[in-house]
Design an enzyme around this catalytic site. Structure first.
Site, PDB file in Angstrom:
ATOM      1  N   GLY A  27       0.708   9.410 -17.135  1.00  0.00           N
ATOM      2  CA  GLY A  27       0.613   8.400 -15.913  1.00  0.00           C
ATOM      3  C   GLY A  27       1.840   8.284 -15.130  1.00  0.00           C
ATOM      4  CD  GLU A  44      16.789  -3.961  -2.910  1.00  0.00           C
ATOM      5  OE1 GLU A  44      17.664  -4.694  -2.394  1.00  0.00           O
ATOM      6  OE2 GLU A  44      16.942  -2.678  -3.357  1.00  0.00           O
ATOM      7  CB  THR A  87      -0.752   0.134   1.503  1.00  0.00           C
ATOM      8  OG1 THR A  87       0.022   0.504   2.344  1.00  0.00           O
ATOM      9  CG2 THR A  87      -1.692  -1.176   1.543  1.00  0.00           C
ATOM     10  CB  ALA A 122      11.176   0.032  -8.541  1.00  0.00           C
ATOM     11  CE  LYS A 166      11.447   6.474  -4.216  1.00  0.00           C
ATOM     12  NZ  LYS A 166      11.095   6.790  -5.614  1.00  0.00           N
ATOM     13  N   GLY A 195       7.657   0.827 -12.041  1.00  0.00           N
ATOM     14  CA  GLY A 195       6.858  -0.132 -12.822  1.00  0.00           C
ATOM     15  C   GLY A 195       6.547  -1.049 -12.157  1.00  0.00           C
TER      16      GLY A 195
HETATM   17  N1  LIG Z   1       4.184   1.836  -9.013  1.00  0.00           N
HETATM   18  C1  LIG Z   1       5.197   1.732  -8.693  1.00  0.00           C
HETATM   19  O1  LIG Z   1       6.122   1.657  -9.894  1.00  0.00           O
HETATM   20  C2  LIG Z   1       6.123   1.665  -7.565  1.00  0.00           C
HETATM   21  C3  LIG Z   1       7.507   1.530  -7.461  1.00  0.00           C
HETATM   22  C4  LIG Z   1       8.170   1.328  -6.316  1.00  0.00           C
HETATM   23  C5  LIG Z   1       7.426   1.492  -5.140  1.00  0.00           C
HETATM   24  N2  LIG Z   1       6.036   1.463  -5.245  1.00  0.00           N
HETATM   25  C6  LIG Z   1       5.322   1.659  -3.993  1.00  0.00           C
HETATM   26  O2  LIG Z   1       4.314   0.453  -3.967  1.00  0.00           O
HETATM   27  C7  LIG Z   1       3.128   0.811  -3.410  1.00  0.00           C
HETATM   28  C8  LIG Z   1       2.105   0.408  -3.933  1.00  0.00           C
HETATM   29  O3  LIG Z   1       2.020   1.091  -5.287  1.00  0.00           O
HETATM   30  P1  LIG Z   1       1.026   0.991  -6.435  1.00  0.00           P
HETATM   31  O4  LIG Z   1       1.376   1.890  -7.551  1.00  0.00           O
HETATM   32  O5  LIG Z   1       0.583  -0.415  -6.427  1.00  0.00           O
HETATM   33  O6  LIG Z   1      -0.331   1.970  -5.978  1.00  0.00           O
HETATM   34  P2  LIG Z   1      -2.004   1.661  -5.951  1.00  0.00           P
HETATM   35  O7  LIG Z   1      -2.055   1.105  -7.313  1.00  0.00           O
HETATM   36  O8  LIG Z   1      -2.568   3.126  -5.620  1.00  0.00           O
HETATM   37  O9  LIG Z   1      -2.409   0.357  -4.995  1.00  0.00           O
HETATM   38  C9  LIG Z   1      -2.391   0.604  -3.542  1.00  0.00           C
HETATM   39  C10 LIG Z   1      -3.252  -0.609  -3.030  1.00  0.00           C
HETATM   40  O10 LIG Z   1      -3.189  -0.746  -1.562  1.00  0.00           O
HETATM   41  C11 LIG Z   1      -4.531  -0.646  -0.947  1.00  0.00           C
HETATM   42  N3  LIG Z   1      -4.709  -0.246   0.049  1.00  0.00           N
HETATM   43  C12 LIG Z   1      -4.487   1.311   0.498  1.00  0.00           C
HETATM   44  N4  LIG Z   1      -4.487   1.607   1.862  1.00  0.00           N
HETATM   45  C13 LIG Z   1      -4.697   0.263   2.349  1.00  0.00           C
HETATM   46  C14 LIG Z   1      -5.044  -0.150   3.834  1.00  0.00           C
HETATM   47  N5  LIG Z   1      -4.800   0.767   4.709  1.00  0.00           N
HETATM   48  N6  LIG Z   1      -4.964  -1.518   3.783  1.00  0.00           N
HETATM   49  C15 LIG Z   1      -4.820  -2.155   2.850  1.00  0.00           C
HETATM   50  N7  LIG Z   1      -4.877  -1.834   1.596  1.00  0.00           N
HETATM   51  C16 LIG Z   1      -4.568  -0.330   1.356  1.00  0.00           C
HETATM   52  C17 LIG Z   1      -5.321  -0.132  -2.216  1.00  0.00           C
HETATM   53  O11 LIG Z   1      -6.638  -0.397  -2.151  1.00  0.00           O
HETATM   54  P3  LIG Z   1      -7.787  -0.022  -2.947  1.00  0.00           P
HETATM   55  O12 LIG Z   1      -7.449  -0.770  -4.295  1.00  0.00           O
HETATM   56  O13 LIG Z   1      -9.005  -0.409  -2.398  1.00  0.00           O
HETATM   57  O14 LIG Z   1      -7.778   1.716  -3.049  1.00  0.00           O
HETATM   58  C18 LIG Z   1      -4.624  -0.493  -3.532  1.00  0.00           C
HETATM   59  O15 LIG Z   1      -4.921  -2.020  -3.818  1.00  0.00           O
HETATM   60  C19 LIG Z   1       3.336   2.339  -2.922  1.00  0.00           C
HETATM   61  O16 LIG Z   1       3.705   2.341  -1.318  1.00  0.00           O
HETATM   62  C20 LIG Z   1       4.386   2.785  -3.798  1.00  0.00           C
HETATM   63  O17 LIG Z   1       4.900   4.048  -3.463  1.00  0.00           O
HETATM   64  C21 LIG Z   1       5.391   1.634  -6.558  1.00  0.00           C
END
Ligand SMILES: NC(=O)c1ccc[n+]([C@@H]2O[C@H](COP(=O)([O-])OP(=O)(O)OC[C@H]3O[C@@H](n4cnc5c(N)ncnc54)[C@H](OP(=O)(O)O)[C@@H]3O)[C@@H](O)[C@H]2O)c1
Length: 364
Positions: A212, A154, A106, A159, A230, A344
């Site tokens: 996006g 990690e 999350t 990422a 970070k 990603g």
């Molecule tokens: N995207 C990337 O490329 C990337 C890279 C490195 C790190 N990250 C990190 O990875 C994490 C997720 O990123 P993402 O892009 O997958 O975000 P996302 O698509 O917004 O997904 C977040 C998920 O967390 C859920 N959530 C939020 N609050 C919650 C809670 N209190 N309890 C349980 N579930 C909860 C959301 O539920 P709902 O679907 O119901 O809203 C959603 O399923 C973030 O911390 C981000 O910084 C992402």
């Protein structure tokens, strides 16, 4: 076969990719590593699907495919409730599992409470979520003391790039880390690339948003706080007792624009074009380019604009790639560099799965 229970909080972009990857790699992981990974629970923001003996393939499929409805609305879903008390002690074994791993995918605040509750009952934990690692120092230190080597993160920096693992190895082998510098934001990296290609600042932000690459409110990226988190994670690994407020952060827009609505912010962005045009031209006249850089040196931790020479590896960054450079006692004249895609769902999920597998193989 070692049986590992997985509980995953978050099934968005990265969480969905991880669930698919666990399924796709299951056979290979069983054959090569002797580990069976079984999801016992998956939660989104308000729903939880769990099964003590493991969610079956059909349920996993449904969670990943039909996620748009929300887990609470699935026939086997329920409201998430408070998970703090629901961690079965791993030490005594439960439902035939040898170990349990909590995965936080999350971006939510306050997850450290769940994490600590799980860690105290013998669970291990893997984070993509940076927030539990940038909480005030006493909470951070308590979390780290509870976790020992049972917490891996990690994917929080770079990422899937092995940034944390590399730093951990440097520290474990007694190297002395003198400086860490890096470009840790795919969004700001892309913007730098646009500016270098002579696009205006406002057009660059609009394009990054359209692709996006930014959050829905681009100020979350342009404010520099994501990069600051970070940098703080790395500084704390080095043992510096810093708070988030101690990180010097140079935002890409003036404070007065923070109060605007997203639409107003986007509409007034053009006012910053002249300033950025001037900065880029001045850097170019000196044979340099602008990069948004995080730097940890001694106990100083800062993020902001830096002019770098064209021969610098940071200048060669393209699009949303990340780079990190460790200058250490051993890697002094020729610093250790890691570069590649820093965002990603796929690469991030791979970083998480790598942590899961490392923990699953670690017996303490
Ligand atoms: N995207 C990337 O490329 C990337 C890279 C490195 C790190 N990250 C990190 O990875 C994490 C997720 O990123 P993402 O892009 O997958 O975000 P996302 O698509 O917004 O997904 C977040 C998920 O967390 C859920 N959530 C939020 N609050 C919650 C809670 N209190 N309890 C349980 N579930 C909860 C959301 O539920 P709902 O679907 O119901 O809203 C959603 O399923 C973030 O911390 C981000 O910084 C992402």
């Amino acid at each position: 076969m070692r049986q590992i229970a997985l509980v995953q909080l978050g099934i968005g972009q990265v969480g969905g990719a991880l669930a698919k990857m666990v399924r796709a790699q299951r056979q290979q992981i069983e054959q090569k590593l002797g580990l069976r990974l079984t999801y016992t629970a998956i939660a989104d923001i308000d729903g939880l699907a769990w099964a003590e003996n493991g969610l079956d393939e059909e349920q996993l499929d449904e969670i990943v495919q039909v996620k748009a409805r929300g887990i609470a609305d699935l026939p086997f879903g329920q409201p998430i409730g408070d998970l703090t008390g629901s961690w079965k002690p791993v030490r005594s074994g439960f439902a035939g599992f040898d170990d349990g791993i909590l995965v936080d995918v999350t971006a939510a605040d306050g997850m450290e409470t769940f994490l600590e509750a799980a860690l105290r009952r013998g669970w291990a934990a893997v984070l993509a979520n940076k927030n539990p690692l940038v909480v005030p120092l006493p909470s951070y230190q308590r979390l780290m003391a509870t976790a020992g080597r049972r917490l891996r993160y990690e994917a929080t920096v770079g990422a899937g790039l092995p940034v944390i693992a590399t730093l951990r190895t440097l520290l474990d082998t007694g190297d002395e880390v003198q400086r860490i510098e890096g470009c840790f934001s795919g969004t700001l990296g892309y913007l730098c690339h646009c500016l270098q290609e002579e696009m205006s600042f406002s057009a660059g932000v609009r394009e990054a948003k359209a692709l996006g690459y930014t959050e829905p409110d681009p100020r979350e990226d342009l404010g520099g706080m994501d990069v600051a988190r970070k940098a703080l994670i790395l500084a704390r690994m080095l043992g510096h007792e810093l708070e988030l407020a101690d990180v010097e952060v140079e935002a890409l827009f003036p404070v007065k624009m923070a109060a605007l609505s997203v639409e107003e912010f986007m509409a007034t962005l053009g006012r910053l074009d002249g300033e950025y045009e001037h900065r880029i031209a001045a850097a170019r006249a000196r044979g340099r380019v602008l990069r948004y850089v995080a730097e940890v040196e001694g106990s100083c931790c800062k993020v902001g604009w830096r002019e770098v020479g064209k021969e610098d590896l940071m200048a060669a960054l393209r699009g949303p790639d990340n780079i990190v450079r460790f200058t250490t006692k051993r890697y002094k004249d020729n610093p250790l560099v890691i570069a590649g895609p820093g965002a990603g769902p796929e690469v991030t999920a791979a970083g998480l799965l790598g942590d899961i597998l490392a923990l699953a193989q670690q017996r303490d």
